[in-house]
Design an enzyme around this catalytic site. Structure first.
Site, PDB file in Angstrom:
ATOM      1  N   PHE A  86       0.879  -1.175   0.000  1.00  0.00           N
ATOM      2  CA  PHE A  86       0.000   0.000   0.000  1.00  0.00           C
ATOM      3  C   PHE A  86       0.907   1.212   0.000  1.00  0.00           C
ATOM      4  O   PHE A  86       1.695   1.410   0.927  1.00  0.00           O
ATOM      5  CB  PHE A  86      -0.885   0.030   1.259  1.00  0.00           C
ATOM      6  CG  PHE A  86      -1.729   1.281   1.384  1.00  0.00           C
ATOM      7  CD1 PHE A  86      -3.089   1.234   1.153  1.00  0.00           C
ATOM      8  CD2 PHE A  86      -1.157   2.508   1.725  1.00  0.00           C
ATOM      9  CE1 PHE A  86      -3.878   2.392   1.262  1.00  0.00           C
ATOM     10  CE2 PHE A  86      -1.932   3.662   1.838  1.00  0.00           C
ATOM     11  CZ  PHE A  86      -3.289   3.593   1.602  1.00  0.00           C
ATOM     12  N   GLU A  87       0.785   2.025  -1.029  1.00  0.00           N
ATOM     13  CA  GLU A  87       1.446   3.325  -0.996  1.00  0.00           C
ATOM     14  C   GLU A  87       0.711   4.261  -1.947  1.00  0.00           C
ATOM     15  O   GLU A  87       0.287   3.867  -3.029  1.00  0.00           O
ATOM     16  CB  GLU A  87       2.939   3.256  -1.337  1.00  0.00           C
ATOM     17  CG  GLU A  87       3.304   2.639  -2.655  1.00  0.00           C
ATOM     18  CD  GLU A  87       4.820   2.551  -2.854  1.00  0.00           C
ATOM     19  OE1 GLU A  87       5.591   2.742  -1.894  1.00  0.00           O
ATOM     20  OE2 GLU A  87       5.229   2.267  -3.998  1.00  0.00           O
ATOM     21  N   ILE A  88       0.504   5.463  -1.475  1.00  0.00           N
ATOM     22  CA  ILE A  88      -0.064   6.535  -2.291  1.00  0.00           C
ATOM     23  C   ILE A  88       1.024   7.596  -2.365  1.00  0.00           C
ATOM     24  O   ILE A  88       1.450   8.125  -1.335  1.00  0.00           O
ATOM     25  CB  ILE A  88      -1.344   7.108  -1.662  1.00  0.00           C
ATOM     26  CG1 ILE A  88      -2.400   5.995  -1.495  1.00  0.00           C
ATOM     27  CG2 ILE A  88      -1.900   8.240  -2.517  1.00  0.00           C
ATOM     28  CD1 ILE A  88      -3.634   6.421  -0.733  1.00  0.00           C
TER      29      ILE A  88
END
Length: 393
Positions: free
Chosen positions: A290-292
């Protein structure tokens, strides 16, 4: 001759005490001291009521319709590196994120593969969303093993990694994936004009309704990177990563940001064994499934020079350097730590770890639960170090 009653009572008591002693010694986990993720004298912030981030937030409206003439969407995409065989897991993850967030905002999905996507993959993924779907093949020069990697040395290195029980040590495609995710994905022609991305992997879960545009939040609040889970890495998989990093820093001292998260990267108080085995690195990292993030950071001179240095050192193949520690170290050194955001309000799971907030918008996860695996997995939680050293916003 009958045994006197007092003697029988004493004998029974002795047997019961002996049984209790054996239970205490041999019960599961009896001799294992399991450090918890959050120290006993601290409260997990996820247990506190969790709302949306402060400040201006953009809500769904007509401008977010798939065919809006004047779209309110900014230059961003949902991004997945996925194989055709992972279609069921990808569909599950897509359904979760579409249900909780993207059906309101309709950001495009961009899928990457090292081979052509099947017609079935394209058909079924496009049916899950009203947003645009794009299917891209990774250029061969971005995926194949670099010319400077010695394959004999690679094979010998695999043996050493396997002796230390390092997962995926002998899987060449895993090494290629880590390298691509670290320093090549944002160079794909399909992303040339894209700034923000949200990385989504097969089989992950999303639990909470999100009612604001997270990409606009990143842009409006000057954030570079957003995470949910913060872990310790396996030190035997990255023994030379920090020494190579310090070598790079010595050559480029001006790259170190004055408000860096250096203390988070080098802490040795909580897991001294990790710091020792990783030669000075705490092994704390953002779990990058998960990375934005804003790709402007990866495209910066600081990161490009850093990645090229690591790439030439060969650790993506001779060891098992993952994109998670590489991204995290770079962010911790070259970026203002205040531009790194914990999305505490986004409920998320990648087996076996959770980010589960205390919010009425969340369903399907247990508030504050870090793992549904064995108790010892709680010690892999590095959030307390982030809270301590990086001053979470």
């Amino acid at each position: 001759m009958a045994i006197a009653r007092p003697v029988r009572v004493l004998g029974l008591a002795a047997v019961m005490m002996w049984c209790f002693f054996l239970y205490q010694v041999f019960r599961p986990g009896a001799n294992i001291k399991v450090p918890l993720g959050i120290p006993n004298n601290e409260r997990d912030p996820l247990l506190d009521p969790t709302g949306e981030p402060e400040g201006i937030l953009h809500r769904a409206g007509p401008g977010y319709a798939p065919d809006a003439a004047h779209s309110e969407r900014i230059n961003a995409t949902l991004l997945a590196l996925v194989r055709n065989s992972e279609l069921p897991g990808m569909l599950q993850a897509m359904r979760d994120l579409e249900r909780t967030w993207n059906h309101k905002f309709n950001y495009p999905w961009t899928f990457f593969n090292d081979e052509e996507f099947s017609d079935e993959f394209k058909k079924k993924t496009s049916e899950v969303t009203n947003a645009e779907t794009r299917y891209e093949v990774i250029p061969r020069e971005h995926w194949e093993v670099p010319s400077w990697i010695n394959m004999d040395l690679f094979q010998e290195s695999v043996k050493i990694l396997e002796e230390h029980d390092i997962q995926y040590a002998g899987m060449m495609s895993y090494h290629q994936m880590c390298r691509w995710n670290s320093g090549l994905f944002y160079k794909h022609p399909a992303l040339a004009n894209t700034q923000f991305y949200w990385r989504v992997e097969p089989k992950v879960h999303f639990f909470c309704d999100i009612d604001y545009d997270v990409f606009r939040f990143m842009q409006d609040h000057n954030k570079t990177y957003g995470f949910t889970i913060n872990l310790y890495d396996a030190p035997d998989s990255i023994p030379s990563l920090w020494p190579e990093t310090t070598k790079f820093l010595s050559a480029h001292p001006s790259y170190l940001h004055e408000n860096s998260a250096m203390n988070w990267l080098v802490d040795k108080a909580r897991r001294p064994d990790h710091n020792y085995k990783a030669n000075g690195y705490s092994t704390c990292h953002f779990w990058s499934n998960f990375e934005i993030a804003d790709m402007s950071f990866w495209r910066s001179r600081e990161y490009e020079d850093y990645f090229n240095h690591l790439d030439r050192a060969g650790g993506f193949f001779y060891e098992r350097w993952g994109d998670a520690p590489v991204h995290s170290i770079a962010l911790g050194l070259f970026e203002d730590r205040n531009r790194i955001h914990w999305f505490r309000d986004i409920g998320y799971q990648h087996i076996p770890f959770f980010n589960c907030p205390n919010s009425p918008k969340c369903k399907g996860c247990v508030t504050g639960r870090f793992t549904d695996g064995e108790a010892w997995l709680n010690k892999e939680d590095c959030r307390p170090n982030w809270f301590k050293f990086a001053h979470m916003d």
